[in-house]
Design a protein around this motif. Structure first.
Motif, PDB file in Angstrom:
ATOM      1  N   GLU D  62      72.462  16.802  34.447  1.00  0.00           N
ATOM      2  CA  GLU D  62      73.711  16.901  35.213  1.00  0.00           C
ATOM      3  C   GLU D  62      73.783  15.817  36.283  1.00  0.00           C
ATOM      4  O   GLU D  62      74.807  15.174  36.462  1.00  0.00           O
ATOM      5  CB  GLU D  62      73.820  18.288  35.865  1.00  0.00           C
ATOM      6  CG  GLU D  62      74.122  19.391  34.857  1.00  0.00           C
ATOM      7  CD  GLU D  62      74.148  20.781  35.514  1.00  0.00           C
ATOM      8  OE1 GLU D  62      74.321  21.757  34.785  1.00  0.00           O
ATOM      9  OE2 GLU D  62      73.983  20.866  36.756  1.00  0.00           O
ATOM     10  N   PRO D 286      81.167  31.228  41.561  1.00  0.00           N
ATOM     11  CA  PRO D 286      81.619  30.123  40.699  1.00  0.00           C
ATOM     12  C   PRO D 286      80.450  29.233  40.308  1.00  0.00           C
ATOM     13  O   PRO D 286      80.351  28.805  39.157  1.00  0.00           O
ATOM     14  CB  PRO D 286      82.600  29.353  41.581  1.00  0.00           C
ATOM     15  CG  PRO D 286      82.847  30.175  42.783  1.00  0.00           C
ATOM     16  CD  PRO D 286      81.845  31.258  42.872  1.00  0.00           C
ATOM     17  N   GLU D 287      79.523  28.990  41.263  1.00  0.00           N
ATOM     18  CA  GLU D 287      78.393  28.127  40.963  1.00  0.00           C
ATOM     19  C   GLU D 287      77.557  28.709  39.831  1.00  0.00           C
ATOM     20  O   GLU D 287      77.081  27.989  38.964  1.00  0.00           O
ATOM     21  CB  GLU D 287      77.505  27.935  42.210  1.00  0.00           C
ATOM     22  CG  GLU D 287      78.098  27.088  43.299  1.00  0.00           C
ATOM     23  CD  GLU D 287      79.038  27.897  44.205  1.00  0.00           C
ATOM     24  OE1 GLU D 287      79.136  29.146  44.017  1.00  0.00           O
ATOM     25  OE2 GLU D 287      79.680  27.285  45.082  1.00  0.00           O
ATOM     26  N   THR D 289      78.554  30.859  37.501  1.00  0.00           N
ATOM     27  CA  THR D 289      79.285  30.799  36.233  1.00  0.00           C
ATOM     28  C   THR D 289      79.087  29.428  35.598  1.00  0.00           C
ATOM     29  O   THR D 289      78.769  29.316  34.413  1.00  0.00           O
ATOM     30  CB  THR D 289      80.785  31.039  36.486  1.00  0.00           C
ATOM     31  OG1 THR D 289      80.911  32.188  37.331  1.00  0.00           O
ATOM     32  CG2 THR D 289      81.512  31.270  35.178  1.00  0.00           C
ATOM     33  N   THR D 290      79.224  28.388  36.406  1.00  0.00           N
ATOM     34  CA  THR D 290      79.037  27.030  35.883  1.00  0.00           C
ATOM     35  C   THR D 290      77.614  26.855  35.342  1.00  0.00           C
ATOM     36  O   THR D 290      77.397  26.328  34.262  1.00  0.00           O
ATOM     37  CB  THR D 290      79.246  25.995  37.015  1.00  0.00           C
ATOM     38  OG1 THR D 290      80.334  26.436  37.826  1.00  0.00           O
ATOM     39  CG2 THR D 290      79.501  24.619  36.448  1.00  0.00           C
ATOM     40  N   PHE D 291      76.662  27.333  36.139  1.00  0.00           N
ATOM     41  CA  PHE D 291      75.254  27.168  35.759  1.00  0.00           C
ATOM     42  C   PHE D 291      74.959  27.876  34.440  1.00  0.00           C
ATOM     43  O   PHE D 291      74.401  27.300  33.505  1.00  0.00           O
ATOM     44  CB  PHE D 291      74.368  27.706  36.891  1.00  0.00           C
ATOM     45  CG  PHE D 291      72.903  27.812  36.557  1.00  0.00           C
ATOM     46  CD1 PHE D 291      72.158  26.695  36.192  1.00  0.00           C
ATOM     47  CD2 PHE D 291      72.247  29.050  36.621  1.00  0.00           C
ATOM     48  CE1 PHE D 291      70.804  26.796  35.895  1.00  0.00           C
ATOM     49  CE2 PHE D 291      70.893  29.158  36.326  1.00  0.00           C
ATOM     50  CZ  PHE D 291      70.174  28.034  35.967  1.00  0.00           C
ATOM     51  N   GLU D 293      76.987  28.882  32.133  1.00  0.00           N
ATOM     52  CA  GLU D 293      77.702  28.274  31.003  1.00  0.00           C
ATOM     53  C   GLU D 293      77.026  26.987  30.555  1.00  0.00           C
ATOM     54  O   GLU D 293      76.818  26.751  29.356  1.00  0.00           O
ATOM     55  CB  GLU D 293      79.160  28.006  31.374  1.00  0.00           C
ATOM     56  CG  GLU D 293      80.031  29.218  31.103  1.00  0.00           C
ATOM     57  CD  GLU D 293      81.427  29.063  31.673  1.00  0.00           C
ATOM     58  OE1 GLU D 293      81.782  27.932  32.098  1.00  0.00           O
ATOM     59  OE2 GLU D 293      82.164  30.074  31.714  1.00  0.00           O
ATOM     60  N   ALA D 294      76.659  26.173  31.541  1.00  0.00           N
ATOM     61  CA  ALA D 294      76.005  24.909  31.195  1.00  0.00           C
ATOM     62  C   ALA D 294      74.694  25.173  30.470  1.00  0.00           C
ATOM     63  O   ALA D 294      74.364  24.524  29.482  1.00  0.00           O
ATOM     64  CB  ALA D 294      75.746  24.087  32.456  1.00  0.00           C
TER      65      ALA D 294
END
Ligand SMILES: Nc1ncnc2c1ncn2[C@@H]1O[C@H](COP(=O)(O)OP(=O)(O)OP(=O)(O)O)[C@@H](O)[C@H]1O
Ligand SMILES: Nc1ncnc2c1ncn2[C@@H]1O[C@H](COP(=O)(O)OP(=O)(O)OP(=O)(O)O)[C@@H](O)[C@H]1O
Ligand SMILES: NC(N)=O
Ligand SMILES: [Mg+2]
Ligand SMILES: [Mg+2]
Lengths: 257, 358, 294, 403, 230
Positions: D62, D286-287, D289-291, D293-294
């Protein structure tokens, strides 16, 4: 030099209730080749086992005034009692010379042990000649033939200081000549030692025995000279087979004719 | 070739060549880090020489050399922790890891390790004495072969577990974070090189001792005991004594190796001395050739090197490689690398003897 | 007091687990003299057999019953392959089998890791084995009762076969003297392979059963191995009777010792006890004597 | 040998003398910067440590995708710690001295950390250690991005005390983390009037829990505090369920069971039991969720994320942020600039404490649910400041050490 | 029945027996003699398949069996009594016998027949064979071989270690069986008298080669002694 080397009195060996040796008295004298005979399972090997510390027994075994009962195998060996086994056991990965050298050295100091062997002790060389393995000095003992191993085994007792030798069927598997050789060898070495031989070969016994003890069912059945024993009716019955000698003789004659 | 090395002149030539490589070439060619690694490998090689003696010659498959290695290592580590504590907080103070474990008083059995002389004596005596005691207990009762192997393996397991439970010996973490080695700073590269020289020197001495043991009458006797223990008794020897000597020598070598390992690597923990590490000691010996003198050394170095090199490049493949090494070498090449050398040298009539307790 | 009763049962139960793990070894190690360090991995294979079966069958109860024989087959076949590829060349070098099979064990573990992943997987305990039954006031898990029963059955069958059937005689004959057995008309190859098959199969069965109480991961088998070997050694090589007594004795010792001390010390204690015990009986509890000098 | 020894001994420096620390060989001239990833890829710990490695790689990718650090792409040099402390030490030294990495990410067990610590100190290099641990340590050369005891164990105890627990039984693996944790629990309990009814340790990897569970059961404790690690948990919880103990009757608070382990234990054996961590896959932000998902996009939808993974992920970002702030990769510059560096992480914002090199963390108690995930049932008010030496707790006075 | 052609065999790479030709006809008894180490045992071991053939052939009933495993040869009618009183030490004496009787229809009767021949074994059936005396074991070994009802009996010094009166029994049994028909015997024997009496032909081995061979008729003993003497 007919002195008593070993005295056994009242030897009893008990295997879970089965008395393999049942009250045997035996004396071995220096200067004689003493044959132990008797039917299969009579207790001959067990008696030898007892004397050499391999089987537990009651009674007493005295060598030159020392009681041996309860001593460990290697202590008994160091007291000068050597034995061979019904199936020869030698150190297969070591050469004939090394086998004898080891046998010659149980009395060596730790210091001597930790040094390299520079040359073979004289006794080893002599004995190698005596047992006819001089040419095989550097042969690993594992690839000797059955009979050769047996000679090596006897040789290993000779180089040691053993003066009581207990030989369990030393000529098993040997041909006529080799028996002859072995017999003479036994006579030579019995000169200043006591030699006991367990054997089933009656010709051999007749030729070389100074005295014979017959065991049967764990007890002494008869004892005396070859003739005395051979003519003992019970011995003939349980062991020799009455007609055996004649048979053997007949056969040999027939073949030669 | 091998005939030559059996002569007196050959022996000296061999040692001289080895010394030249270890003391001359290696320090010149290797970086400080690699030299440190080599020092670590030399420690394994020292252990291997002992195993070669006990197993290859004496037929005792000792799966528990980690115990003796560990004893040497821990005894040395105790001294180094004491020295460290003394330097930081004055004589008699508690080493740092004990403070963490909540131990505020120095345990009595730690105190003497402040003395370097006591420590060295302990390293030489304690593991050897333990081996002698255990050896008598086991060999006098004629425990041998697979029994002995399994028992020695369980010993390694038990010793590791015991240490894990001892907070005053560092527990699972073991002992680490050493700063001084008999007064010398460990992070000084020159002192690190000195450790390497010590390891190399000790290896040469240990090989020389093993050589003498093998060539002596004792060496022949040991082989005799390996092949027909009972028979040896009937010749008037106490077979147990003969075995104990080889076992104790192997233990001593392992202990010395452990003692050098600690300053070289900087940590000793139960993970380095349990069942698996103990078997790994065997791997090198088996690969090099258990029955030969130099085989175990070469094998131990080769395995350690392969482990480092392969695991750098293919981390998980190393496990496969290691497993396959065991399988292939032992199944196909029981004499190890040493036997290949011998076999290719000249065609000779090989006596085929059912290998007794090899 | 309740605790002590509980501990006695625990000892019995621990013993039965040890026994189950050791039973196969008492054939392959005790009888044949093969020090199979991959035995633990055969147990592990049994565990994964239970896992895979459950994935396929679904119902935990049915799958357990299917997995037991399948586990036997899986373990047995792995043993057969091992015997055929490696062990048969090593019968005259018993100590070498230890090292070779250690290598095999390493490889099998890594294979399991690559196939099933390193983390433990879950084998669900069937409904009818959940929970415990009350025994003299302590709750005894049904899973342990099941394993105890399984161990008893396995030991009985193996003992009867060895003792009283021609196959058993043949096994013992080949183990005693391969060449001689051949000359008695016995195919030692077939018997060796068969014995190894059964011994390894028992490891598979043990593995299936052990999923009821322990974890299923690539290193599972290892945790039982050393103890299992000790059981065989302490019992006397090749003596099933000895293995039974040794397993129960060690299990009970461990359980009781652990109550008054720690699990770790109990392990060390077990070792000390065995060394001391071998002082008294160097060949284990029950021995077969011979007069040979081996 | 003796002469060689005498020769070299002459020149080596003695205790007390300053030695020249080995010069750093980090190469910052190119457009890449090397870091080390040192995790166990083989051996028993590979179960856990491979997941940490995955998280490290994700973070590096990332960051690289976003332009790298100071314009340089991060290049990972991977090494296998092989679950052995000595190998960790050896590989750490290799990464520093041969590969010249700017920092190393990895380690799991405290034993591995203790083994690496002198290597990083002697060579003056940096380790980012991502796992919750027993505290009582603060090295200049290590950044601790997992929880120390006041961010995990003490909140867990507070939670139990709040829910009315008056007696505890302690079960743990026999190594430093459980032993230290239990020492803290004992001190806490003595202060708060909680009775400790028993304390048992099992060997790491042990699967025989009959005796321990019998004793737990017989003790009648209000709850169990579990510091077992790895496979032992499977055997423990099965036995626990099989003797009929339930979460309602006698809850178990675990501090080493994360999402990864639940599957192996079997949800049916552990449903309803408690755990204490700083992060769960189910944390709502939100952080996160991003993590998540990634992570799933990279490694597969069936994979789960856990606390140590998240801490490892954070550690890479924290290092990158510090390097940016320092505008340097040099160790002394990173150390000097670390204080106050923060990262908006999946568990919430974490901030480096420049004094003790730990980070602030939010404590969370989770309950294991039927889907195998953990759901937060309690969480601390904001992030807790790290206190590795428990200086802020009077009852812990006896445990404190001077570093 | 059995024919060896140019047979060479030995251990590892080294040959012990060099290019031997030997034939045992149906119902014939052939004696092999020779010094210690001449290679007699080695020869027999190759015949039963315990060591591999290096070159040459072994034929049984005209069929080449060089590579057949030992147990196949035994099933084809060979029985072997090895040198050295070998038995299955961990089985009882009775189990030693049952082992070979297993799977034979008349197994029980076969065992009984042997117990008649060796009455000493009667009381020993329950004892572990490894504990028997040397001679008892040898008797057991011969009994075991005879139970398989062999067509070709291969004996390596069968009377070694057995008490004289039993030796006589064994000798007459062998002579009996072969004269009754249905049994061929390959016999290694050191006792010249017995060997020549029982056999119709002999071979003398020296250093792995046939030094002399022929019928056991008149003058054979002299020829054998001569061949052995050198
Ligand atoms: N350990 C033992 N346990 C039980 N019985 C035994 C044991 N050892 C020997 N026997 C039995 O004791 C008896 C005597 O055996 P021993 O070997 O002494 O006979 P032997 O006279 O040497 O016979 P042979 O001439 O056949 O060699 C035999 O019946 C044998 O089966
Ligand atoms: N296992 C073996 N490995 C290598 N060589 C062997 C082996 N066994 C025997 N030999 C060799 O083969 C030769 C012949 O041995 P063999 O046993 O066949 O002799 P034999 O004629 O049966 O003698 P004996 O009358 O003593 O039984 C011996 O000289 C020996 O060197
Ligand atoms: N730091 C730990 N969990 O060992
Ligand atoms: Mg006898
Ligand atoms: Mg022969």
């Amino acid at each position: 030099m007919n002195t008593t080397a070993l005295t056994c009195t009242g030897i009893e060996v008990d295997f879970d209730g089965f008395k393999a040796v049942n009250g045997v008295d035996l004396e071995l004298d220096r200067g004689e080749v003493h044959f132990l005979i008797g039917p299969n399972g009579a207790g001959k090997t067990t008696l030898v086992d007892a004397i050499t510390g391999l089987a537990r027994y009651s009674g007493s075994v005295v060598k030159d005034g020392t009681e041996l009962r309860g001593k460990k195998v290697h202590h008994i060996a160091r007291k000068g009692i050597g034995r061979t086994f019904q199936t020869a056991t030698v150190f297969e990965n070591l050469t004939v010379a090394q086998n004898l050298d080891i046998a010659a050295g149980s009395g060596r100091s730790p210091w001597a042990l930790l040094r390299r062997r520079r040359h073979l002790p004289d006794t080893v060389v002599t004995v190698m000649e005596q047992i006819g393995l001089k040419d095989q000095a550097e042969t690993p003992a594992g690839i000797l033939a059955h009979g050769q191993k047996q000679w090596l085994e006897i040789g290993m007792l000779l180089v040691g200081d053993a003066d009581v030798l207990l030989l369990d069927e030393p000529i098993a598997g040997m041909g006529a000549e080799e028996r002859e050789t072995t017999g003479r060898l036994l006579h030579d070495i019995a000169h200043d030692r006591a030699v006991a031989v367990v054997e089933h070969d009656m010709d051999f016994m007749r030729a070389f025995a100074s005295r014979v003890t017959v065991l049967h069912a764990g007890a002494v059945l008869a004892s005396g000279s070859v003739d005395e024993v051979s003519n003992h009716p019970r011995v003939q019955e349980v062991y020799l087979g009455t007609t055996h000698q004649e048979q053997e003789q007949e056969r040999a004659d027939a073949a030669t004719a | 070739m091998s005939k030559f090395f059996a002569t007196r002149a050959g022996t000296w030539t061999g040692f001289a060549a080895a010394a030249l490589v270890l003391f001359g070439a290696a320090p010149l060619l290797l970086s400080g880090f690699r030299l440190g690694l080599l020092a670590q490998f030399l420690c394994y090689a020292i252990v291997a020489v002992g195993i070669g003696l006990a197993w290859g010659r004496g037929g005792m498959l000792t799966l528990g050399q980690g115990v003796f290695f560990g004893m040497g290592a821990y005894l040395m580590a105790m001294h180094m922790k004491m020295a460290d504590a003394e330097f930081r907080n004055g004589a008699g103070s508690v080493p740092d890891f004990m403070e963490l474990a909540g131990i505020r008083e120095l345990p009595a059995y730690w105190a003497p390790f402040a003395s370097p002389v006591f420590t060295i004596a302990a390293i030489l005596i304690v593991p050897t004495a333990f081996a002698v005691l255990l050896g008598f207990a086991v060999f006098k009762r004629r425990v041998k072969g697979a029994y002995f192997a399994i028992l020695s393996q369980a010993l390694a397991g038990a010793f590791a577990i015991l240490l894990i439970g001892q907070q005053s010996m560092g527990g699972f973490n073991g002992l680490s974070r050493f700063r001084y080695f008999f007064g010398y700073n460990l992070d000084d590269p020159i002192n690190q090189q000195m450790l390497y020289f010590i390891a190399a020197g000790v290896l040469l001495v240990v090989v020389a001792v093993a050589l003498q043991l093998r060539r002596s009458r004792y060496g022949e006797l040991l082989v005799a005991v390996r092949d027909a223990e009972e028979r040896v008794r009937f010749l008037g020897y106490d077979a147990a004594n003969i075995k104990v000597v080889a076992y104790a020598a192997a233990a001593l070598f392992a202990a010395i190796a452990g003692a050098i390992f600690v300053p070289v690597v900087g940590i000793i923990s139960p993970a380095s001395i349990g069942i698996v590490p103990s078997i790994m000691f065997i791997l090198g010996v088996a690969i090099g050739g258990r029955a030969s003198l130099i085989g175990p050394v070469v094998g131990a170095l080769a395995v350690a090197w392969a482990q480092t090199a392969l695991s750098e490049q293919f981390p998980s493949a190393w496990t496969y490689a290691q497993g396959l090494l065991f399988i292939v070498v032992i199944a196909l090449l029981p004499g190890g690398i040493a036997s290949v050398a011998a076999a290719t040298k000249r065609f000779r009539k090989e006596p085929v003897i059912a290998e007794a307790a090899a | 007091m309740d605790l002590l009763v509980g501990q006695l049962f625990t000892g019995l139960s621990t013993g039965s687990i040890l026994l189950l793990a050791a039973l196969g070894l008492s054939l392959t190690f005790g009888q044949m003299g093969v020090i199979n360090m991959a035995h633990g991995e055969f147990i592990m294979a049994g565990c994964y057999t239970a896992y895979v079966t459950q994935q396929v069958v679904g119902d935990a109860g049915v799958s357990l019953l299917i997995a037991l024989p399948v586990g036997f087959l899986v373990g047995g076949l792995m043993g057969l392959v091992l015997e055929w590829l490696l062990i048969r060349h090593l019968y005259h070098r018993p100590l070498d089998t230890l090292l070779v099979t250690f290598g095999v064990g390493l490889v099998l573990q890594q294979v399991a890791r690559d196939v099933f992943g390193a983390p433990a997987v879950n084998v669900t305990v069937p409904e009818f084995l959940r929970g415990g039954v009350d025994l003299l006031g302590t709750a005894v898990p049904k899973t342990r009762l099941f394993i105890l029963a399984l161990a008893i059955v396995a030991v009985t069958v193996v003992t009867l076969v060895l003792r009283f059937t021609p196959a058993g005689r043949r096994i013992r004959a080949v183990v005693g003297n391969r060449d001689l057995a051949e000359t008695a008309g016995i195919s030692s190859r077939a018997v060796d392979a068969g014995t190894f098959f059964i011994g390894s199969g028992l490891a598979g069965v043990a593995g299936v059963a052990l999923t009821l109480i322990g974890s299923t991961s690539p290193t599972t088998g290892q945790s039982y191995l050393v103890d299992a070997f000790l059981v065989v050694v302490a019992g006397g090589m090749g003596r099933i009777k000895g293995a039974v007594v040794a397993a129960v004795a060690l299990g009970t010792f461990q359980a009781v010792f652990e109550t008054y001390s720690t699990a770790s010390l109990a392990k060390v204690g077990v070792f000390v006890v065995i060394v001391v015990f071998l002082q008294l009986r160097p060949q284990g509890l029950f021995t077969l004597r011979t007069r040979s000098l081996a | 040998a003796v002469t060689a020894l005498a020769l070299t001994a002459g020149c080596g420096s003695r205790a007390g003398e300053e030695t020249e620390a080995a010069k750093s060989c980090v190469d910052t001239s190119g457009d890449t910067i090397k870091v080390g990833a040192l995790n166990s890829l083989s051996g028993t710990m590979s179960i856990s440590e491979t997941t940490v490695r995955d998280a490290i790689y994700l973070a590096v990718e990332e960051i690289n995708a976003a332009g790298g650090v100071q314009g340089k792409q991060i290049e990972i040099v991977a090494e296998d710690g092989a679950s052995e402390p000595t190998v960790f030490a050896e590989k750490a030294e290799k990464l520093i001295r041969e590969d010249c990495v700017a920092a190393v990410f990895g380690g799991w067990t405290s034993a591995s950390r203790k083994a690496m610590l002198p290597v990083f100190e002697d060579n003056d290099s940096l380790l980012y250690y991502p796992v919750q641990y027993e505290g009582l340590e603060a090295s200049e050369n290590i950044f601790y991005t997992g929880a120390t005891t006041n961010q995990q164990i003490i909140p867990a105890l507070d939670y139990l005390a709040e829910t009315g627990v008056k007696s505890l039984y302690l079960v743990g693996s026999d190594y430093v983390f459980p032993r230290t944790a239990n020492a803290i629990i004992n001190a806490y309990a003595a202060d708060k009037g909680i009775e400790i009814l028993g304390e048992d340790y099992a060997q790491l990897g042990s699967v025989e829990f009959s005796t321990i569970v019998n004793q737990v059961s017989a003790s009648g404790a209000d709850a169990v505090f579990n510091t077992l690690n790895g496979d032992s948990n499977v055997a423990f919880f099965r036995e626990y369920a099989n003797v009929g103990l339930t979460a309602e009757e006698m809850p178990v608070m675990s501090v080493s069971i994360a999402e990864e382990e639940v599957g192996g234990i079997g949800v049916e054996n552990i449903e309803g039991q408690l755990a204490a961590w700083n992060y769960y896959q189910t944390v709502e932000s939100p952080e996160n969720t991003t993590f998540v998902e990634a992570f799933k996009a990279e490694y597969g939808a069936e994979r789960v994320t856990s606390d140590p993974m998240e801490a490892a992920y954070n550690s890479v970002y924290l290092w990158a942020a510090t390097a940016e702030k320092a505008a340097s990769f040099a160790v002394e510059d990173i150390q000097a600039s670390a204080d106050g560096v923060s990262f908006a992480s999946p568990e919430g914002t974490v901030v480096i404490d420049g004094d003790n090199h730990h980070v602030t963390k939010t404590a969370r108690i989770g309950e294991i649910s039927a889907d195998g995930l953990l759901y937060t049932v309690w969480e601390s008010e904001g992030a807790i400041e790290p206190d590795p030496f428990l200086e802020g707790y009077d009852w812990a006075a006896d445990l404190q050490v001077t570093e | 029945m059995l024919r060896l052609r140019n047979l060479t065999c030995g251990y590892g790479r080294s040959a012990v027996v060099h290019g031997i030709d030997l034939e045992v006809g149906t119902d014939e008894v052939v004696a092999v003699m020779g010094h210690n180490g001449a290679g007699k045992t080695t020869l027999l071991r190759a015949v039963v398949g315990l060591i591999p053939v290096m070159s040459g052939t072994i034929e049984l009933d005209g069929e080449q069996i060089n590579r057949n495993p030992t147990n196949k040869r035994v099933k084809a009618g060979m029985a072997y009594v090895p040198q050295g009183q070998q038995c299955f030490a961990h089985l009882t004496a009775g189990e030693n016998l049952r082992l070979v009787a297993d799977g034979r229809k008349n197994g029980k009767a076969l065992i009984d027949a042997q117990l008649d021949l060796f009455p000493a074994l009667q009381t020993l059936l329950g004892r572990q064979a490894g504990l028997l005396s040397g001679g008892q074991r040898q008797q057991l070994a011969i009994a075991r071989a005879l139970i398989t009802e062999p067509r070709l009996l291969i004996l390596d010094e069968p009377t070694e270690g057995i008490q004289p009166n039993v030796v006589a029994e064994i000798e007459s049994t062998i002579v009996d069986l072969s004269s009754r028909g249905g049994l061929s015997v390959l016999l290694v024997e050191q006792h010249l008298g017995f060997a020549l009496q029982a056999a119709s032909r002999y071979s003398v081995l020296r250093s792995g080669r046939v030094a002399s061979s022929g019928g056991t008729g008149a003058g054979a003993a002299v020829r054998v002694r001569e061949a052995m003497a050198i």
